[in-house]
Motif scaffolding. Structure first.
Motif, PDB file in Angstrom:
ATOM      1  N   ASN A 115       0.577  -1.163   0.526  1.00 22.87           N
ATOM      2  CA  ASN A 115       0.721  -0.156  -0.083  1.00 22.87           C
ATOM      3  C   ASN A 115       0.985   1.304  -0.298  1.00 22.87           C
ATOM      4  N   ALA A 116       2.344   1.244   0.925  1.00 21.24           N
ATOM      5  CA  ALA A 116       2.902   2.126   0.777  1.00 21.24           C
ATOM      6  C   ALA A 116       3.672   2.650  -0.458  1.00 21.24           C
ATOM      7  N   PHE A 117       3.506   1.596  -0.775  1.00 23.33           N
ATOM      8  CA  PHE A 117       4.582   1.305  -2.413  1.00 23.33           C
ATOM      9  C   PHE A 117       3.066   2.480  -3.207  1.00 23.33           C
ATOM     10  N   GLN A 118       2.367   1.902  -3.642  1.00 19.98           N
ATOM     11  CA  GLN A 118       0.938   2.275  -4.653  1.00 19.98           C
ATOM     12  C   GLN A 118       1.397   4.007  -3.706  1.00 19.98           C
ATOM     13  N   TRP A 119       1.294   4.381  -2.774  1.00 14.89           N
ATOM     14  CA  TRP A 119       1.148   5.287  -2.333  1.00 14.89           C
ATOM     15  C   TRP A 119       2.167   6.255  -3.436  1.00 14.89           C
ATOM     16  N   ILE A 120       3.518   6.264  -2.860  1.00 14.37           N
ATOM     17  CA  ILE A 120       4.914   7.243  -3.757  1.00 14.37           C
ATOM     18  C   ILE A 120       5.377   7.259  -4.926  1.00 14.37           C
ATOM     19  N   GLN A 121       4.444   5.429  -5.464  1.00  9.32           N
ATOM     20  CA  GLN A 121       4.769   5.547  -6.858  1.00  9.32           C
ATOM     21  C   GLN A 121       4.977   6.756  -7.890  1.00  9.32           C
ATOM     22  N   GLN A 201      -6.388   4.976  -7.582  1.00 13.22           N
ATOM     23  CA  GLN A 201      -5.380   5.328  -5.997  1.00 13.22           C
ATOM     24  C   GLN A 201      -6.178   5.732  -4.845  1.00 13.22           C
ATOM     25  N   VAL A 202      -7.582   6.734  -5.191  1.00 12.74           N
ATOM     26  CA  VAL A 202      -8.328   7.248  -3.830  1.00 12.74           C
ATOM     27  C   VAL A 202      -8.834   5.446  -3.412  1.00 12.74           C
ATOM     28  N   ILE A 203      -9.150   4.194  -4.260  1.00 12.89           N
ATOM     29  CA  ILE A 203      -9.737   3.074  -3.628  1.00 12.89           C
ATOM     30  C   ILE A 203      -8.115   2.838  -2.425  1.00 12.89           C
ATOM     31  N   CYS A 204      -6.717   3.192  -2.451  1.00  9.81           N
ATOM     32  CA  CYS A 204      -6.186   2.586  -1.493  1.00  9.81           C
ATOM     33  C   CYS A 204      -6.035   3.051  -1.254  1.00  9.81           C
ATOM     34  N   SER A 205      -6.229   4.657  -0.911  1.00 11.93           N
ATOM     35  CA  SER A 205      -5.942   5.310   0.553  1.00 11.93           C
ATOM     36  C   SER A 205      -6.928   4.730   1.461  1.00 11.93           C
ATOM     37  N   GLY A 238       6.613  -2.236   7.481  1.00 12.97           N
ATOM     38  CA  GLY A 238       6.650  -2.788   6.531  1.00 12.97           C
ATOM     39  C   GLY A 238       6.365  -1.108   5.578  1.00 12.97           C
ATOM     40  N   ASN A 239       5.435   0.022   5.765  1.00 11.37           N
ATOM     41  CA  ASN A 239       5.265   0.682   5.491  1.00 11.37           C
ATOM     42  C   ASN A 239       6.182   1.313   4.903  1.00 11.37           C
ATOM     43  N   GLN A 240       7.529   2.207   5.618  1.00 12.76           N
ATOM     44  CA  GLN A 240       8.388   2.216   5.520  1.00 12.76           C
ATOM     45  C   GLN A 240       9.211   1.761   4.349  1.00 12.76           C
ATOM     46  N   LEU A 241       9.211   0.602   4.290  1.00 15.99           N
ATOM     47  CA  LEU A 241       9.826  -0.370   3.151  1.00 15.99           C
ATOM     48  C   LEU A 241       9.215  -0.387   2.001  1.00 15.99           C
ATOM     49  N   GLY A 242       8.135  -0.040   1.606  1.00 13.71           N
ATOM     50  CA  GLY A 242       7.137   0.705   0.645  1.00 13.71           C
ATOM     51  C   GLY A 242       7.544   1.470   0.274  1.00 13.71           C
ATOM     52  N   ILE A 243       8.243   2.030   1.342  1.00 11.33           N
ATOM     53  CA  ILE A 243       8.647   4.051   0.494  1.00 11.33           C
ATOM     54  C   ILE A 243       9.459   3.571   0.229  1.00 11.33           C
TER      55      ILE A 243
END
Length: 553
Positions: A115-121, A201-205, A238-243
């Motif tokens: 999920n975090a990956f999709q935030w910053i991609q 992206q809104v769904i992922c948010s 996990g969140n930080q690694l995704g970013i």
């Protein structure tokens, strides 16, 4: 297969109460406790003669001791109205960690990573998506800021759902939405379909709302008292690694080329990969996640089981939290720090490209350096907290060092030496990103026994609000005045956060830790340590509950 092996491991466990639960037979309570004469029991059940009673505390006449049970001398009378007292004594008095806990935190970290990956991609290759969709930089920024905006109105409903339906339901819902959003984006591979990618992206948010409040809850529900800070850091990892991966991978998969068809092909590869990973993780969540372990992993969690009620007022919990001045200050200071991190992450590509044109890949690597360094900082801080329990002191030091790192980064960015930027960005990330799990654990310590989901959710709301404000404001400052004034803007608010953390009302940890040690003071004012006459009785669940009742009356 994973589920079967995990279940087999748990079924083979033979929980044995720790020796600390063995009671001292010389224990006595205040001479104001009595046992209702209609209580019946097995002939082998004996009550220490030094136990006498308060006339207002009694056992319901219908309560009896099971014939196969024998009462421990430390077992005190349960107050009228307690639900299933026998079950509490038989199961919740056993403190044992589950082997499944590592699988739970690992799976959670993985779908949080996705999920975090999709935030910053999008933000990590901001200029490429601007050219592909033909939109402004501000429009691409909203692909990141929608994560922050969506969280604010949905926090309270999702936090209520976490209390009402539990960890498993929230985990499945979050991973399902994360998977759905990833596949929706595959319908946006044409330049005129920017609205479709925004919908995905809104769904992922929305999925993110089901993720951000869970680390401290998973840590406290599944891990022992000496593991919670480390477990919380691992969950946030996990969140930080995704970013971090979101900074590194998109510039490699999606090069800055002019051919729209080739560009769409490269974007589709990235979207297909993330869609497949999200689907796999959704399946693993269904298999691995359970609501809670069979036995509580700590005395604090055991007490939480005993005191849990189905009609607890969720809104009253929020009101109590906002009456806690220390927690309110933490909400503000956490929001300032995390909001600065969100703004820096969203605008990093724009700042680096401004000073180093054509360095999209290195811009992603700088972002990776920030997050990876922060992961090490978070792990070190988590281990330190588990050992020292110095919550305020550790938080203050990390906050001040974040400010120092931001100042150094600000004034070295325009030196036109990329290797210096890597070093200063890594130093900044070590403390700025490393602060994030500290805030969660500090909040739990300040507010125990309030719900971890509510306290961490309020922290995240603050982070989203400040993240939106900082991202919009710093973006406008960078566009009009350059990167240095934009970063100074963040330095000012980090200095304010440091001052508030250092203030006398900044708060000290110890709520949950005091319950573990028996020093928490309930309503009546007498500490459990003062009431309990022996260390062994302080560690008995039944004694804990009875002593709390005695202190409050």
């Amino acid at each position: 297969m994973v589920n079967e092996s995990l279940n087999q491991e748990e079924s083979n466990d033979r929980p044995v109460p720790e020796s600390e639960f063995q009671a001292d037979t010389s224990y006595s309570t205040q001479p104001s406790v009595s046992i209702h004469p209609s209580v019946s029991g097995h002939p082998s059940v004996s009550i220490h003669p030094s136990v006498s009673g308060h006339p207002s505390v009694s056992i319901d006449p219908s309560v009896s001791v099971h014939p196969s049970s024998s009462a421990h001398p430390s077992t005190l009378a349960q107050p009228s109205g307690l639900t299933h007292p026998n079950e509490l004594v038989k199961e919740d008095s056993v403190i044992k960690v589950s082997k499944r806990r590592w699988a739970v935190v690992l799976v959670f970290s993985c779908y949080s990573l996705c999920n975090a990956f999709q935030w910053i991609q999008y933000g990590s290759i901001n200029n490429i998506f601007m050219n592909f969709y033909g939109v402004s930089a501000f429009a691409i920024d909203w692909l990141s800021m929608c994560y922050m905006l969506t969280y604010i109105p949905l926090l309270l409903p999702v936090a209520w759902m976490l209390e009402k339906f539990g960890l498993r339901t929230i985990a499945i819902t979050g991973s399902a939405l994360n998977c759905l959003g990833a596949w929706v984006k595959l319908g946006s591979l044409e330049p005129h379909l920017f609205p479709v990618t925004m919908v995905g992206q809104v769904i992922c948010s929305v999925a993110q709302v089901f993720i951000l409040g869970m680390p401290s809850r998973i840590a406290s529900v599944w891990f022992g008292a000496n593991e919670v800070s480390t477990a919380c850091s691992m969950a946030v990892f996990g969140n930080q690694l995704g970013i971090a991966i979101g900074f590194l991978v998109p510039p490699v998969l999606v090069p800055n080329i002019k051919d729209q068809e080739k560009l769409a092909y490269h974007i589709s590869i990235m979207f297909y990969i993330i869609g497949g990973v999200a689907t796999l993780l959704f399946i693993l969540v269904i298999i691995v996640f359970k609501e809670k372990p069979k036995y509580p992993p700590s005395r604090a969690q055991s007490l939480s089981y005993a005191l849990a009620t189905t009609d607890a007022s969720y809104l009253s919990s929020i009101v109590r939290l906002f009456k806690n001045l220390n927690f309110v200050l933490l909400v503000i200071t956490y929001g300032l720090n995390a909001g600065a991190f969100y703004a820096l992450s969203t605008l990093l590509n724009r700042m680096v490209i401004m000073h180093f044109p054509g360095q999209e890949v290195n811009a992603g690597r700088i972002g990776l350096t920030i997050v990876i360094a922060g992961m090490f900082g978070a792990m070190i801080s988590g281990i330190w907290l588990d050992k020292s329990k110095t919550y305020k002191e550790t938080t203050l030091v990390v906050y001040i060092m974040t400010l120092v790192g931001m100042v150094v980064y600000t004034f070295t960015l325009n030196l036109n030496h990329l290797w210096i930027v890597f070093i200063t960005a890594g130093s900044l990330g070590f403390f700025m990103t490393g602060y994030l799990p500290l805030g969660f654990e500090f909040a739990v310590e300040l507010t125990y026994p309030e719900s971890e989901g509510v306290s961490s959710g309020l922290l995240n709301v603050s982070a989203q609000v400040f993240g939106i404000i900082f991202t919009i404001s710093q973006g406008q400052i960078i566009d009009n005045y350059g990167s240095v004034p934009g970063n100074i803007f963040l330095c000012v608010f980090l200095a304010l956060g440091s001052a508030l953390t250092e203030s006398p009302g900044g708060g000290r940890g110890g709520g949950r830790e005091q319950y573990q040690q028996g020093t928490h003071r309930p309503v009546g004012g007498s500490s459990l340590r003062e009431i309990a006459e022996t260390q062994e009785h302080r560690h008995s669940l039944t004694s804990w509950f009875q002593l709390a009742v005695t202190a409050s009356t």
